[in-house]
Design a protein around this motif. Structure first.
Motif, PDB file in Angstrom:
ATOM      1  N   LEU A 185      64.460  60.617  28.270  1.00 47.80           N
ATOM      2  CA  LEU A 185      65.626  61.240  28.870  1.00 47.80           C
ATOM      3  C   LEU A 185      66.558  60.182  29.413  1.00 47.80           C
ATOM      4  O   LEU A 185      66.168  59.354  30.212  1.00 47.80           O
TER       5      LEU A 185
ATOM      6  N   ASP B  13      61.552  70.547  28.281  1.00 48.43           N
ATOM      7  CA  ASP B  13      60.932  69.747  27.232  1.00 48.43           C
ATOM      8  C   ASP B  13      60.797  70.608  25.968  1.00 48.43           C
ATOM      9  O   ASP B  13      60.007  71.552  25.919  1.00 48.43           O
TER      10      ASP B  13
ATOM     11  N   ILE C 127      64.872  67.510  26.857  1.00 50.81           N
ATOM     12  CA  ILE C 127      64.214  66.518  26.006  1.00 50.81           C
ATOM     13  C   ILE C 127      64.093  67.146  24.621  1.00 50.81           C
ATOM     14  O   ILE C 127      63.299  68.066  24.397  1.00 50.81           O
TER      15      ILE C 127
END
Length: 382
Positions: A5, A20, A193
């Motif tokens: 990140l 994520d 992410i």
């Protein structure tokens, strides 16, 4: 790649704001992007609605500004409705089109301050609720003029009309600021992410959204958006039915007492023209906004009943319906001038004068036709 990140120096993401997606399934990842239908609505429909909406409502404002005989009390309400429509169109197009052009993800906005969130959604909801109030005022004014003429004479003062218009604007924006817009007053930044694939390499790792000022507001606005609409729908339906019944009864009575076949035909034509304008204007307004409020009301039912009542829609289906409903609601702000000119010859002539730059030309003088006093009163009230 986006497996790590990378954030701006001034951005701090809490643990619950980090999303994520590296191991998420493709369906969950696709929910973060616009569908083909979404892109068509945002990139094609909204720009067209913006162009025609600005031209149509702007032309109506010019009609009332340049043509003296069009400066009636009814048109004063319609002028304010046109202004509200312009505010709504500008805010809606900016909020949808610019946001899409800036970011390919559906959950990222183009403004990143609480002021931006507050102003944007207050403009959208405030102008819409003001439009709802103007629809009620229009129905009320016509109801009093046709069904309660004595009371209408007591309420025709310009100062009272201006006060009602000011109250409508105040209601629209206060209702938005206090009950709906707080759902979008706080900026929320999420850090994403993305999966380690080439197609996600250049995507932004930060999305910005407007969230409620307090968790209690998360459920509140969905229901509050629907209440003014439902109230206005019931009130307008009642008054429009009374107006149409009264017009039908009065035209038959006055025509029979006047004993004039020519007047009978004119009265029937005027009655039908007014009825078309009333029915079309109300049906289009409430019909265009009904799907959006049905969707929001369904959301409220699902939230308040923990999913036991209401239709459970997939996220992709919900977004398609959401964008279609927003485009349909915006379309209502575009078609109002078309309705005026399509259902009333006076508006068509006025629009033609403005488009041909002949607004200074005086209306031709017609030969005076003698009719009974009953006939004169009937036509004047229409």
């Amino acid at each position: 790649m986006n497996s790590t990140l990378s954030l701006d120096d001034d951005l701090q993401c809490s643990s619950d704001a980090i999303i994520d997606l590296r191991f998420a399934n493709p369906k969950d990842i696709s929910a973060w992007f616009y569908t083909q239908a979404d892109r068509y609505i945002i990139l094609v429909c909204f720009p067209l609605l913006f162009i025609f909406g600005v031209i149509g409502n702007g032309a109506f404002l010019l009609v009332v500004a340049f043509i003296e005989e069009m400066r009636t009390k009814t048109n004063f309400y319609l002028v304010n409705l046109a202004v509200a429509d312009l505010i709504f169109i500008l805010a809606e197009v900016y909020e949808n089109l610019i946001t899409h052009l800036i970011s390919p993800t559906v959950k990222s906005l183009s403004y990143n301050t609480p002021v931006g969130c507050g102003l944007m959604f207050t403009a959208i909801f405030g102008s819409h609720f003001a439009s709802v109030a103007f629809m009620v005022l229009l129905a009320l004014e016509r109801y009093l003029a046709i069904c309660k003429p004595l009371k209408h004479r007591m309420l025709v003062a310009k100062r009272r009309t201006l006060s009602l218009v000011v109250m409508a604007w105040i209601f629209g924006f206060i209702y938005a600021v206090t009950l709906v817009s707080p759902h979008f007053f706080v900026v929320h930044k999420s850090c994403i992410i993305w999966p380690d694939d080439e197609q996600y390499a250049n995507l932004a790792t930060v999305t910005i959204n407007c969230v409620p000022i307090h968790p209690a507001y998360a459920r509140f606005p969905y229901l509050m958006q629907s209440l003014p609409y439902i109230f206005a729908l019931i009130v307008c339906i009642y008054m429009y039915i009374c107006i149409i019944k009264n017009l039908s009864t009065r035209s038959e009575v006055t025509a029979s007492t006047a004993g004039n076949l020519d007047f009978e035909q004119k009265a029937r034509r005027v009655r039908n023209q007014v009825a078309r304008l009333l029915i079309t204007n109300a049906a289009v307004f409430f019909g265009c906004h009904l799907p959006h409020f049905m969707l929001r009301f369904n959301d409220a039912l699902l939230i308040y009943t923990n999913g036991r009542v209401g239709w459970k829609l997939s996220q992709s289906t919900w977004y398609i319906l959401f964008w279609c409903n927003r485009a349909l609601g915006t379309a209502n702000s575009v078609v109002n001038p078309v309705i005026y000119s399509a259902t009333n010859s006076r508006y068509r002539q006025a629009f033609w004068k403005v488009f041909t730059c002949r607004w200074k030309q005086k209306a031709p003088k017609y030969r005076k036709i003698e009719v009974s006093s009953a006939a004169t009163k009937f036509v004047s009230r229409l």
